[in-house]
Structure formats: structure tokens, C-alpha cells
Enzyme design. Sequence first.
Site, PDB file in Angstrom:
ATOM      1  N   HIS A 182     -21.266  44.543 -17.037  1.00  0.00           N
ATOM      2  CA  HIS A 182     -20.264  44.546 -18.168  1.00  0.00           C
ATOM      3  C   HIS A 182     -20.978  45.246 -19.233  1.00  0.00           C
ATOM      4  CE1 HIS A 182     -17.493  42.103 -16.219  1.00  0.00           C
ATOM      5  NE2 HIS A 182     -18.197  41.114 -16.021  1.00  0.00           N
ATOM      6  N   ASP A 226     -18.231  42.134  -7.643  1.00  0.00           N
ATOM      7  CA  ASP A 226     -17.988  41.034  -8.491  1.00  0.00           C
ATOM      8  C   ASP A 226     -16.711  40.779  -8.486  1.00  0.00           C
ATOM      9  OD1 ASP A 226     -19.986  39.414 -10.785  1.00  0.00           O
ATOM     10  OD2 ASP A 226     -17.878  39.853 -11.391  1.00  0.00           O
ATOM     11  N   HIS A 228     -15.148  40.432 -11.481  1.00  0.00           N
ATOM     12  CA  HIS A 228     -14.778  41.131 -12.515  1.00  0.00           C
ATOM     13  C   HIS A 228     -15.004  42.540 -12.625  1.00  0.00           C
ATOM     14  CE1 HIS A 228     -15.997  36.980 -13.747  1.00  0.00           C
ATOM     15  NE2 HIS A 228     -14.707  36.810 -14.499  1.00  0.00           N
ATOM     16  N   ASP A 312     -18.524  35.361  -7.736  1.00  0.00           N
ATOM     17  CA  ASP A 312     -17.448  34.815  -8.211  1.00  0.00           C
ATOM     18  C   ASP A 312     -16.150  34.897  -7.683  1.00  0.00           C
ATOM     19  OD1 ASP A 312     -18.065  37.252  -9.225  1.00  0.00           O
ATOM     20  OD2 ASP A 312     -18.311  36.847 -11.193  1.00  0.00           O
TER      21      ASP A 312
HETATM   22  C1  SP5 Z   1     -21.172  38.948 -14.854  1.00  0.00           C
HETATM   23  C2  SP5 Z   1     -20.086  38.350 -15.032  1.00  0.00           C
HETATM   24  O1  SP5 Z   1     -19.511  37.561 -13.899  1.00  0.00           O
HETATM   25  N1  SP5 Z   1     -19.391  37.959 -16.291  1.00  0.00           N
HETATM   26  C3  SP5 Z   1     -18.322  37.394 -16.381  1.00  0.00           C
HETATM   27  C4  SP5 Z   1     -18.122  36.830 -17.471  1.00  0.00           C
HETATM   28  C5  SP5 Z   1     -16.698  36.198 -18.162  1.00  0.00           C
HETATM   29  N2  SP5 Z   1     -16.408  35.648 -19.176  1.00  0.00           N
HETATM   30  C6  SP5 Z   1     -15.517  35.279 -19.873  1.00  0.00           C
HETATM   31  C7  SP5 Z   1     -14.254  34.741 -19.002  1.00  0.00           C
HETATM   32  C8  SP5 Z   1     -13.176  34.338 -19.563  1.00  0.00           C
HETATM   33  C9  SP5 Z   1     -12.340  33.402 -18.674  1.00  0.00           C
HETATM   34  N3  SP5 Z   1     -11.096  32.971 -19.427  1.00  0.00           N
HETATM   35  C10 SP5 Z   1     -11.134  31.725 -20.271  1.00  0.00           C
HETATM   36  C11 SP5 Z   1     -10.297  30.761 -19.678  1.00  0.00           C
HETATM   37  C12 SP5 Z   1     -10.716  29.292 -19.956  1.00  0.00           C
HETATM   38  N4  SP5 Z   1     -10.827  28.627 -18.989  1.00  0.00           N
HETATM   39 ZN    ZN Z   2     -18.219  38.431 -12.363  1.00  0.00          ZN
END
Ligand code: SP5
Ligand code: ZN
Length: 374
Positions: A182, A226, A228, A312
Amino acid sequence: MLVLHDPKVLAHDTIELLGARLRPALESPARIVAILSALAKSEHTVQEVDATETEALLHVHLKNSHEPGYLQHLQQSHSDWVRHGFIEKSESILPECFPSFSGIGLGFQTTRDCLPPKDIFARSGYYAFDMSSGIMSETYISAVASAGLACKAASVLSSPGSTISEASTTVMFALCRPPGHHCDTRRAGGYCYLNNAVVATELLLSRDDSNHKKYGDESVAILDIDFHHGNGTQSYFYERKVTYVSIHGQDEYPYYTGGQAEKGSGAGSGYTHNFPLPSGTTSEDYLRTLECALDRLNWEVLDYLVLSLGFDTFRLDPLGSFRLDVTDYKRLAQVISAKTAKHDVRTVILLEGGYVIEQIGDCFVSFCDGWGQR
Ligand code: SP5
Ligand code: ZN
């Protein structure tokens, strides 16, 4: 599978703002502990790495892929905050304000950038894009060790005369933590501080290996699976002939990138390929998409694949919405490793996300098992 680990990655342990709550970051040292404990009961080999061997190499590639002021910030800001009395040594820095110039008094969107601000609070926001990238006392040490593992794996795979016993192997798994995909050249975010995939890719592109097929930027590609979208990795190579292929959750974090219309620009036009998938995506749908994603790689000219691998996508992940199960990681590995074997491509695997402590070890071992069983 040979898995590289550096105990220094365990030191980073911070907080995040998640769902409007400040809490211990889901990206925790326990993830690595769980993976190591599962590996100890498996047939796979964990090798502890002293990254000092590759340190010079690492710093060359870090300097090329991240702004000097940003590296300085990661290294220095925590002790500055402690010295000013803004936090205790045991606490973390989280930004409170980010640069944003969209329409401020102008009536239209602009992407104008600014110089690093002098104010200590303003600086923390200048060098980040979200609040899931806290900086604590050991963050820099762990981030450098993490990138060092990526470097080590890439350099061992690309240099035959290396010291690691299984130097003839065609694959290596770096237990990176914190993850990397990211963050960009100047901004931490999504638990990422240094972009391990970028560093490994740059190292591979700069290799001096008489065996490689000499196709320049096109000889190394990145596959990011991943959950994301790897916004940082994509943006870094967006205008270059380095193929970046990603399968990720549609409309999920990091929200503003990862659409199918993003295909690269300039010299990199046509080298970025995004496969956003809806929440609830099943193993079968995922596997089908993986086949399509693999077809976007130019296998004939590839020497190396950098695989950004997150767990994930697992059905119980708190940050994911796909339905993959433990045994599916074996299938993913089989499919990817069959392709790499067929085309004589070496693979550097980098750990990205995956937040179910109870099962990340099983998912990890499942993947490693599958790699050798194509
Ligand atoms: C490396 C990696 O997998 N990074 C992912 C970081 C995600 N962080 C923010 C996620 C936001 C999710 N939405 C919030 C809802 C609350 N349950
Ligand atoms: Zn991720």
C-alpha cells in the site's frame, strides 16, 4: 519451501483507527508467531536471515524507491515526538491531518503537491495517507528488516553463488512484516511503510546475471493476490513496462484505486491489469479469475515473478470479504507454480496481509504444500 525470517520484524507493534475506533493494529507480531509455529510442524524450512549481509544492496534500492525525507521521517519522527513530550516512548504516532487540495477555494479539483511542512504534526500526515500506519519506537527497524527479507530472497534467487544452502531453488518465501504493497514513495498506509515488492522488483531488475533473458523491465512481473489492491506497487510502476496484475476486493480499502480502467500510462500503458471481485467471491470464482490474471503475464519474456501474497482472502478475515478456505491456498499455489515451472520463471513470494491469527499458519502451510505439488 524455503521461508526466510528475521526476528527484527516482530518488534513493530502499533495502533490503528479502524471503524472509528482506536485499537491495537490487526497487523500484529502474532501473525508471524502463528506462521512460524505452523511451519515448525511442517516439512518446510525456516531460515533466519541476518539481513546485514544484504544491507548495502537494500539501502541502494530503498533510496531509489522512497523519498529521502520519508525514510528520514520513518527513522527519526518517533524519537522527535518523545523528545517534545507529545507521546511516551511506549506510544505511537498517528497523523491528524493529511494534505488535500481538492477544490479548496478553487472550485475545481487539483492534485498540486506541497513541500514537507515544518510542523511536527503536519509532517506525520504529509508522510502517510491513512491512520492504519502508526509509528512506534521499533517501526523503522522492523520495516527495514521486512524489506531486507524481500531483498535477501530476491538476491539469493538471482545470484547463483549465494550463501544460502538451497541456492539452486526457484522459489523463496520472505516472511515480511510490516507488509508493503500500500505504501508509495512518500506515504505509509494500510500497515505498510516500505514497499517490499517494489524493492525486490528493483533489485531483480538491476541484477547482473548472465543467465537471464535480458528483456529489461519486462523480465520481472508482479502478481498481487492480497485481498486489497496494491495501490503503492501499482503507482510505482504505472509508467513502466513492469507488469502489475492484481486480484482484489471491489470497492474495498484502499477504495480509490484498483479499477479495471487503470491500465498504466506512457511507456507502461497496458502493463497494469486489475481484477476487482465482489464481496462473497467463492473459491471457484477466485480460481477462474486467477487463471485470467496469469494470462496477462508475458511468460515468454519473464525471468522473475514477485508474488505479493496476502491471506486476507480467507473466509473469516476481518478485513476481507472473499470465501477462500484453508485448502484453497494449496490450489492457488499449484496453479501459480505450474505456470512458473513451465516457463522457467523464479518466484519471490512476499507476505502482505492476512489477519486471522488462529488460521493464518494453516493457510500459509497449505500454500507452501501446494507449491511443490503442481
Ligand atoms: C496489507 C493490508 O492488508 N492492509 C490492509 C489495511 C486495511 N485497513 C483499513 C481497512 C478498513 C476496513 N473498513 C473498516 C470497517 C470497520 N469494520
Ligand atoms: Zn490486505
